[in-house]
Write an enzyme that holds these catalytic residues in place. Sequence first.
Site, PDB file in Angstrom:
ATOM      1  N   CYS A 135       0.736  -0.948  -0.174  1.00 55.13           N
ATOM      2  CA  CYS A 135       0.247  -0.847   0.177  1.00 55.13           C
ATOM      3  C   CYS A 135       0.961   1.020   0.035  1.00 55.13           C
ATOM      4  O   CYS A 135       0.307   2.369   0.204  1.00 55.13           O
ATOM      5  CB  CYS A 135      -1.122  -0.008   1.066  1.00 55.13           C
ATOM      6  SG  CYS A 135      -1.912  -1.562   1.294  1.00 55.13           S
ATOM      7  N   HIS A 276      -2.701   7.183   3.851  1.00 56.96           N
ATOM      8  CA  HIS A 276      -4.336   5.799   2.968  1.00 56.96           C
ATOM      9  C   HIS A 276      -4.480   5.156   3.867  1.00 56.96           C
ATOM     10  O   HIS A 276      -5.045   5.788   4.868  1.00 56.96           O
ATOM     11  CB  HIS A 276      -2.573   4.365   3.160  1.00 56.96           C
ATOM     12  CG  HIS A 276      -2.786   3.218   3.158  1.00 56.96           C
ATOM     13  ND1 HIS A 276      -4.083   3.127   1.768  1.00 56.96           N
ATOM     14  CD2 HIS A 276      -2.707   2.325   3.469  1.00 56.96           C
ATOM     15  CE1 HIS A 276      -3.934   1.674   1.484  1.00 56.96           C
ATOM     16  NE2 HIS A 276      -3.538   1.210   2.610  1.00 56.96           N
ATOM     17  N   ASN A 306     -10.249  -0.051   0.471  1.00 54.64           N
ATOM     18  CA  ASN A 306      -9.045   0.244   0.649  1.00 54.64           C
ATOM     19  C   ASN A 306      -8.178  -0.807  -0.416  1.00 54.64           C
ATOM     20  O   ASN A 306      -8.390  -1.641  -1.023  1.00 54.64           O
ATOM     21  CB  ASN A 306      -8.479  -0.578   1.595  1.00 54.64           C
ATOM     22  CG  ASN A 306      -6.725  -1.468   2.224  1.00 54.64           C
ATOM     23  OD1 ASN A 306      -5.724  -0.946   1.164  1.00 54.64           O
ATOM     24  ND2 ASN A 306      -6.417  -1.180   3.044  1.00 54.64           N
TER      25      ASN A 306
HETATM   26  O1  UT7 Z   1      -3.787  -1.554   3.462  1.00 55.27           O
HETATM   27  C1  UT7 Z   1      -2.835  -2.141   4.536  1.00 55.27           C
HETATM   28  C2  UT7 Z   1      -2.867  -2.787   5.312  1.00 55.27           C
HETATM   29  N1  UT7 Z   1      -4.535  -3.430   5.826  1.00 55.27           N
HETATM   30  C3  UT7 Z   1      -4.543  -2.402   6.842  1.00 55.27           C
HETATM   31  O2  UT7 Z   1      -4.119  -2.208   7.387  1.00 55.27           O
HETATM   32  C4  UT7 Z   1      -5.854  -3.173   8.186  1.00 55.27           C
HETATM   33  C5  UT7 Z   1      -5.709  -2.783   9.340  1.00 55.27           C
HETATM   34  N2  UT7 Z   1      -6.853  -3.783  10.229  1.00 55.27           N
HETATM   35  C6  UT7 Z   1      -7.895  -4.350  10.070  1.00 55.27           C
HETATM   36  O3  UT7 Z   1      -8.218  -2.482   9.536  1.00 55.27           O
HETATM   37  C7  UT7 Z   1      -9.076  -4.133  11.529  1.00 55.27           C
HETATM   38  O4  UT7 Z   1      -7.663  -5.589  11.886  1.00 55.27           O
HETATM   39  C8  UT7 Z   1      -9.602  -5.559  10.375  1.00 55.27           C
HETATM   40  C9  UT7 Z   1     -10.892  -4.688   9.908  1.00 55.27           C
HETATM   41  C10 UT7 Z   1      -8.838  -6.251   9.486  1.00 55.27           C
HETATM   42  C11 UT7 Z   1     -10.274  -5.932  11.087  1.00 55.27           C
HETATM   43  O5  UT7 Z   1     -10.972  -5.414  12.487  1.00 55.27           O
HETATM   44  P1  UT7 Z   1     -10.417  -5.079  14.076  1.00 55.27           P
HETATM   45  O6  UT7 Z   1     -11.548  -4.250  14.998  1.00 55.27           O
HETATM   46  O7  UT7 Z   1      -9.077  -5.864  14.370  1.00 55.27           O
HETATM   47  O8  UT7 Z   1     -11.174  -6.684  14.426  1.00 55.27           O
HETATM   48  P2  UT7 Z   1     -10.245  -8.270  14.857  1.00 55.27           P
HETATM   49  O9  UT7 Z   1      -9.934  -9.257  14.112  1.00 55.27           O
HETATM   50  O10 UT7 Z   1      -9.827  -7.753  15.949  1.00 55.27           O
HETATM   51  O11 UT7 Z   1     -12.075  -8.928  15.300  1.00 55.27           O
HETATM   52  C12 UT7 Z   1     -12.719  -8.482  15.741  1.00 55.27           C
HETATM   53  C13 UT7 Z   1     -14.533  -9.350  16.095  1.00 55.27           C
HETATM   54  C14 UT7 Z   1     -14.062 -10.334  16.111  1.00 55.27           C
HETATM   55  O12 UT7 Z   1     -14.606 -11.281  17.026  1.00 55.27           O
HETATM   56  P3  UT7 Z   1     -15.301 -12.134  18.582  1.00 55.27           P
HETATM   57  O13 UT7 Z   1     -13.700 -12.720  18.896  1.00 55.27           O
HETATM   58  O14 UT7 Z   1     -14.719 -10.856  19.167  1.00 55.27           O
HETATM   59  O15 UT7 Z   1     -16.052 -12.298  19.081  1.00 55.27           O
HETATM   60  C15 UT7 Z   1     -14.075 -11.275  14.806  1.00 55.27           C
HETATM   61  O16 UT7 Z   1     -14.251 -12.433  14.726  1.00 55.27           O
HETATM   62  O17 UT7 Z   1     -14.837  -9.307  15.274  1.00 55.27           O
HETATM   63  C16 UT7 Z   1     -15.779 -10.545  14.115  1.00 55.27           C
HETATM   64  N3  UT7 Z   1     -14.759  -9.651  13.007  1.00 55.27           N
HETATM   65  C17 UT7 Z   1     -16.245  -9.973  12.071  1.00 55.27           C
HETATM   66  N4  UT7 Z   1     -17.450 -10.054  12.684  1.00 55.27           N
HETATM   67  C18 UT7 Z   1     -18.683  -9.765  11.712  1.00 55.27           C
HETATM   68  C19 UT7 Z   1     -13.603  -9.721  11.899  1.00 55.27           C
HETATM   69  N5  UT7 Z   1     -14.352  -9.929  10.710  1.00 55.27           N
HETATM   70  C20 UT7 Z   1     -15.551  -9.250  11.206  1.00 55.27           C
HETATM   71  C21 UT7 Z   1     -16.544  -9.641   9.599  1.00 55.27           C
HETATM   72  N6  UT7 Z   1     -17.908  -9.249  10.478  1.00 55.27           N
HETATM   73  N7  UT7 Z   1     -15.988  -9.400   8.458  1.00 55.27           N
END
Ligand code: UT7
Length: 356
Positions: A135, A276, A306
């Site tokens: 990115c 970004h 993104n």
């Molecule tokens: O472009 C450069 C590269 N990319 C980035 O910079 C992305 C960086 N990372 C992020 O943007 C975030 O970490 C994500 C959007 C990928 C994930 O968001 P998060 O707030 O870090 O979520 P998480 O992985 O900590 O998950 C929180 C909860 C989990 O459930 P529990 O364990 O709390 O019950 C996940 O299973 O959200 C759940 N979850 C979802 N729920 C609904 C994870 N993905 C999803 C989803 N829909 N798509």
Amino acid sequence: MPRTSRHREDEPLIFARRTTSPSRAHAARLIGLGSYLPPRTVSNADLASRLDTTDEWIRTRIGIAERRIADPATATSDLAAEAGLRAMKSAEVGHVDAVILATATPDHHVPGTAPTVAHRLGLRQVPAFDLGAGCSGFVYATTVAAGLIHGGTAGTVLVIGAEKMSAVIDTTDRSTAPIFGDGAGAVVLTAGHANEPGTLGPSVWGSDGEHANAIRIPDGGSRRPSNPAGGVDDRYVRMNGNEVFRHAVRRITQVTQESVAAAGWSLQDIDRLIVHQANARISAAVANTLAIPVERVPSNITHVGNTSAASIPLLLSHSALDGRLQAGQRVVVTSFGAGFTWAATTLLWPMGLHAR
Ligand code: UT7
């Protein structure tokens, strides 16, 4: 104890930083800006109908409502050529001395995609090459272009960021499918004088390969041409979202501070912070840490998602078109991506630039 060159998290990153300063005579000046999005919109509701997710989760956790997805017949070069053409029209130039295409989704492993794009633009025989820095690829590419201009190797360079992320996203993986979208943006840079409006300031850039596995496509490269277990090759982006999020906030904050200092500005001077578009919460955390008012941090992630290396030029283009970027504003452009890589630069937004 054998000495080790490995970097520890708590050490200052003195080896990970490189700064380039354009000379007075040949600095890179922004004279053209263009972007292109494929027409098909995929909403969160569309995704939620086939994936275990919800519109509400995607909006609140990432800030995305919809993204553009190219049709199967469209390749990255198609998106790139359209954005490149628009940037050249914006610059009112019919020729450039080099084309750099930042992308993580080339048409093929071989050949590079930039020569195809140059050919499509009628720029036969100009040097053209791909640059892969995730990115951060677009800001890396403008840094390389500025170096070519600074050294007198090229007078005018077309820099494109283009991605067909949908080609490398597993539509059944809810940790990546809601995030990424397709698109392209481009700029034309030409020789100018430092401190002239539109001239790129010093670039600050770096990388940390310790986190190479945090965002990667496991199979299909030379490390793992195919799945060693003999199963189906994994040719999709896999991401440790939490790890990436943490580092993105830290690095974008740091590289923004360094780039502002290298330009001789202070954080209060920033009129527009072009970050970004990875996650709206990442941009908000950076703005909050740097005490930059949110209205100075334009965003388009809600409608494009993104778009990896296309993210920065798309946001520049959209912000110029809707008036959020105006002549005379002090602008910082800052990015972070797979690798990890990060990069930032500064410019005074020029007069008379018409984004296309
Ligand atoms: O472009 C450069 C590269 N990319 C980035 O910079 C992305 C960086 N990372 C992020 O943007 C975030 O970490 C994500 C959007 C990928 C994930 O968001 P998060 O707030 O870090 O979520 P998480 O992985 O900590 O998950 C929180 C909860 C989990 O459930 P529990 O364990 O709390 O019950 C996940 O299973 O959200 C759940 N979850 C979802 N729920 C609904 C994870 N993905 C999803 C989803 N829909 N798509």
